[in-house]
Design an enzyme around this catalytic site. Structure first.
Site, PDB file in Angstrom:
ATOM      1  N   LYS A   1      -2.281  -1.571  -3.807  1.00  0.00           N
ATOM      2  CA  LYS A   1      -3.136  -0.390  -3.722  1.00  0.00           C
ATOM      3  C   LYS A   1      -2.284   0.867  -3.793  1.00  0.00           C
ATOM      4  O   LYS A   1      -1.269   0.924  -3.097  1.00  0.00           O
ATOM      5  CB  LYS A   1      -3.883  -0.456  -2.401  1.00  0.00           C
ATOM      6  CG  LYS A   1      -4.709   0.744  -2.083  1.00  0.00           C
ATOM      7  CD  LYS A   1      -5.368   0.566  -0.773  1.00  0.00           C
ATOM      8  CE  LYS A   1      -6.016   1.873  -0.403  1.00  0.00           C
ATOM      9  NZ  LYS A   1      -6.352   1.948   0.978  1.00  0.00           N
TER      10      LYS A   1
ATOM     11  N   LYS B   1       0.852  -1.188   0.000  1.00  0.00           N
ATOM     12  CA  LYS B   1       0.000   0.000   0.000  1.00  0.00           C
ATOM     13  C   LYS B   1       0.885   1.234   0.000  1.00  0.00           C
ATOM     14  O   LYS B   1       1.679   1.447   0.922  1.00  0.00           O
ATOM     15  CB  LYS B   1      -0.906  -0.013   1.226  1.00  0.00           C
ATOM     16  CG  LYS B   1      -1.799   1.207   1.327  1.00  0.00           C
ATOM     17  CD  LYS B   1      -2.759   1.090   2.488  1.00  0.00           C
ATOM     18  CE  LYS B   1      -3.587   2.355   2.632  1.00  0.00           C
ATOM     19  NZ  LYS B   1      -4.454   2.306   3.804  1.00  0.00           N
TER      20      LYS B   1
END
Ligand code: PBG
Ligand code: ZN
Length: 325
Positions: free
Chosen positions: A248, A195
């Site tokens: 992400k 992330k």
């Protein structure tokens, strides 16, 4: 083989040929629909930067969840906006917290729908960071304990899967341990393994009311410049027991998705985040792009890059478009 023996256009010449040689397919089974559950009742408030996405109280979110289920979408991912926030994010691990109540309501009304919960502190802390603050920074090890409690209380409320998004080191192991100790060894963990500290989360922070009140998230989320580090992050989470790993944001990180696909054989998820959604909605709203075509092409891009699961705010639209054929 070169021209004129090789003519690439021969197998592109009609739709049946194209269908026969198509390498990637998108299905409603690939989709996860994120939703924002707000404390209170009678609330259905559109997020200004995310047309079509709402903060909604439980009765509305249940209706929305049922719609997703009826469209064939297998799972939703829940975020909570609690009544009150404090320094230690108490609502996150309260058995009567916003998410716990929402999970119960959805599972009661739509038992066949898989409910995944986002496990993080930022929606519940008054300072908006993803963990406990010590000496001006998020403290890793004391946060782990709270994340584990949060995951456990989500699962006790009926969550089918938990998705830690905080980026603390060791959180997958901490969550796995507490779930196993409490008899939840069958509950999978989908970890936000890779992330990045991204500007693309902007609209989400309006939606989840989780903007950090000081500083930013760069001491725990990844540097967008780093590719090898993604492999280390993924390796750590897999070692700790992650069942599904996630990348992400999506579009600016397709290379990372492909790296992980080539390196690991676990199911791979991608989060097509709020800013990616907002950009498409803005351009489509202005008539600058064909929304359906661009969204479906984007989804296919995720699949081609290696994603098995696509978490996207477009999920209901995609499901409708796929149905129409
Ligand atoms: C919470 C969380 C965020 C997102 C998912 N979980 C925001 C953040 O880390 O600041 C972003 C999702 C999106 O932008 O759609 N940690
Ligand atoms: Zn967070």
């Amino acid at each position: 083989m070169f021209f004129p023996q090789f003519r690439a256009r021969r197998i592109r010449g009609n739709e049946v040929f194209r269908r026969m040689v198509r390498e990637t397919a998108l299905s409603v089974d690939d989709l996860v629909y994120p939703m924002f559950s707000a404390f209170g009742s009678g609330i259905k408030k559109e997020i200004s930067s995310m047309p079509g996405i709402y903060q909604q109280s439980i009765e509305h979110i249940v209706t929305d969840a049922r719609e997703a289920y009826d469209l064939g979408i297998p799972a939703v991912l829940l975020f909570g906006i609690p009544e009150t926030k404090d320094a230690v994010g108490s609502d996150a691990y309260s058995d009567t917290g916003i998410i716990q109540e929402t999970v119960r309501a959805i599972k009661r009304a739509v038992p066949g729908l898989v409910v995944i919960t986002d496990v993080c502190m930022c929606e519940y802390t008054d300072h908006g960071h993803c963990g406990i603050i010590k000496d001006g920074d998020v403290d890793n090890d004391s946060t782990l304990e709270l994340l584990a409690r949060e995951a456990l209380s989500h699962v006790r409320a009926g969550a089918d899967m938990v998705a830690p998004s905080d980026m603390m080191d060791g959180r997958v192991a901490a969550i796995r341990e507490v779930l196993d100790e409490n008899g939840f060894d069958k509950i999978p963990i989908m970890s936000y393994a890779v992330k990045y500290a991204s500007g693309y989360y902007g609209p989400f922070r309006e939606a989840a009311e989780s903007t950090p009140q000081f500083g930013d998230r760069r001491s725990y989320q990844m540097d967008p410049a780093n590719r090898l580090e993604a492999l280390r992050e993924a390796a750590a989470d897999i070692e700790e027991g992650a069942d599904i790993i996630m990348v992400k944001p999506g579009l600016p990180y397709l290379d990372i998705l492909r790296d992980l696909r080539n390196e690991y054989n676990l199911p791979l998820a991608v989060y097509n985040v709020s800013g990616e959604y907002s950009m498409i909605k803005a351009a489509a709203g202005n008539g600058w792009i064909d929304e359906q075509r661009v969204v479906l092409e984007t989804m296919l891009g995720f699949k081609r890059a290696g994603a098995d699961i696509i978490i996207t705010y477009h999920a209901k639209d995609v499901a409708r478009w796929l149905k129409k054929g």
